[in-house]
Design an enzyme around this catalytic site. Structure first.
Site, PDB file in Angstrom:
ATOM      1  CG  HIS A   1      -1.724  -1.165   1.469  1.00  0.00           C
ATOM      2  ND1 HIS A   1      -2.892  -1.407   0.787  1.00  0.00           N
ATOM      3  CD2 HIS A   1      -1.558  -2.231   2.297  1.00  0.00           C
ATOM      4  CE1 HIS A   1      -3.416  -2.550   1.197  1.00  0.00           C
ATOM      5  NE2 HIS A   1      -2.629  -3.072   2.106  1.00  0.00           N
TER       6      HIS A   1
HETATM    7  C1  BDR Z   1      -2.954   0.611   5.385  1.00  0.00           C
HETATM    8  O1  BDR Z   1      -3.147   0.104   6.693  1.00  0.00           O
HETATM    9  C2  BDR Z   1      -1.930  -0.356   7.224  1.00  0.00           C
HETATM   10  O2  BDR Z   1      -2.100  -1.641   7.711  1.00  0.00           O
HETATM   11  C3  BDR Z   1      -0.904  -0.258   6.136  1.00  0.00           C
HETATM   12  O3  BDR Z   1       0.355   0.136   6.655  1.00  0.00           O
HETATM   13  C4  BDR Z   1      -1.461   0.762   5.190  1.00  0.00           C
HETATM   14  O4  BDR Z   1      -1.081   2.068   5.546  1.00  0.00           O
HETATM   15  C5  BDR Z   1      -3.642  -0.301   4.403  1.00  0.00           C
HETATM   16  O5  BDR Z   1      -4.999  -0.373   4.648  1.00  0.00           O
END
Ligand code: BDR
Ligand code: CA
Length: 313
Positions: free
Chosen positions: A243
């Site tokens: 992400h």
């Molecule tokens: C987001 O949530 C976190 O778990 C990850 O680091 C990312 O920023 C994804 O939904």
């Protein structure tokens, strides 16, 4: 080359946050003014520790880390150890960081920096819940007009959510903060799950990172090996979504992404859909555009960039 772009990275590391920080550290086009930490994937003491461990993996203890909000602005903290492990950065062997945390609170650092630097020159890169940014906006609303751009990983629309059917984790943890940010008037670029679910840590891509063989690259690969376990099982795909580095990649190569300007509102009341980002993709409401919402990405181009830049560390 023109002047490097000044950024503040607001983060809750997190293995994918680590990848984002490494991508930024390996990119001379960016000048990291500071890293601010927030509670999210794990509690604040751990995200603040992890940020410093990542910097030390990269031999960059000169980058300052400021600890911020230890909870969302209006509700108790929800964490995600089920994804990121007990430390938040499970995978490699983690050392105790030697570099200090800065004494100044992250929120004050954000406000002071935005007031000190010329208006329109500092970009905020948010990789976690928006608690620090919303608190800074509450405390010093005049900073909104001074931010060049806020590029966030958060939300989802066509893809739905990842922590509930409707909500993405970063927005779900602190929906009131997210609502404040979307209402602020800051130019926002949003990297939702619609984008991040297209950048998967396929084995062939991770193999290229492993080939680099340096300390930061191996640490990152060990993090990704851990991180993707949960996602492969959840999504049934050959690799997990990476992400947060999409935020940094956008600053370096915006042409990798495509999207459109929309109105985005955050649901903060309904128990069923709290944390949902309601994106007016089809422009059916007439509500004012407040974000550029990305939808597509050149995933191979993204991984080529990440690999090349981690290779420079
Ligand atoms: C987001 O949530 C976190 O778990 C990850 O680091 C990312 O920023 C994804 O939904
Ligand atoms: Ca994150």
């Amino acid at each position: 080359m023109s002047e490097p772009r000044k950024i503040i990275i607001d983060t809750d590391p997190g293995q994918d946050d680590a990848a984002a920080i490494m991508l930024a550290l390996g990119s001379p086009e960016l000048d990291i003014l500071g890293i601010t930490t927030v509670a999210g994937n794990v509690p604040l003491t751990l995200t603040s520790r992890n940020a410093r461990i990542i910097l030390e993996f990269c031999g960059r203890p000169d980058v300052k880390v400021f600890a911020g909000a230890d909870k969302p602005v209006a509700r108790p903290l929800i964490t995600a150890e089920h994804v990121h492990g007990k430390t938040g950065l499970d995978g490699p062997e983690l050392h105790d960081p030697q570099m200090p945390l800065q004494a100044q609170h992250a929120v004050d650092f954000i406000i002071e920096t935005l007031k000190r630097e010329p208006a329109g020159t500092v970009t905020l890169c948010t990789l976690g819940p928006l608690s620090n940014i919303a608190t800074a906006l509450e405390k010093a609303p005049e900073i909104a007009g001074r931010v060049r751009e806020l590029v966030m990983m958060g939300g989802g629309f066509f893809e739905g959510g990842n922590i509930t059917p409707a909500a993405e984790f970063n927005i779900y943890v602190d929906p009131e903060a997210a609502a404040t940010v979307f209402k602020s008037g800051i130019p926002i670029v949003m990297m939702p799950l619609d984008v991040t679910h297209k950048v998967l840590t396929l084995k062939s891509r991770v193999a290229k990172l492993r080939e680099i063989g340096s300390r930061p690259a191996i640490a990152l690969v060990e993090m990704l090996d851990f991180f993707e376990r949960f996602d492969i099982e959840k999504y049934g795909s050959d690799g997990g979504p990476l992400h947060d580095p999409t935020v940094i990649a956008y600053l370096l190569k915006p042409e990798l992404f495509s999207g459109r300007d929309c109105n985005v509102e955050v649901e903060a009341a309904s128990p069923l859909t709290v944390g949902m980002t309601v994106v007016d993709w089809w422009q059916v409401t007439g509500r004012k555009h407040n974000a550029r919402v990305m939808k597509d990405v050149d995933a191979d181009g993204f991984f080529a960039l990440l690999t090349e830049r981690v290779g420079r560390l």
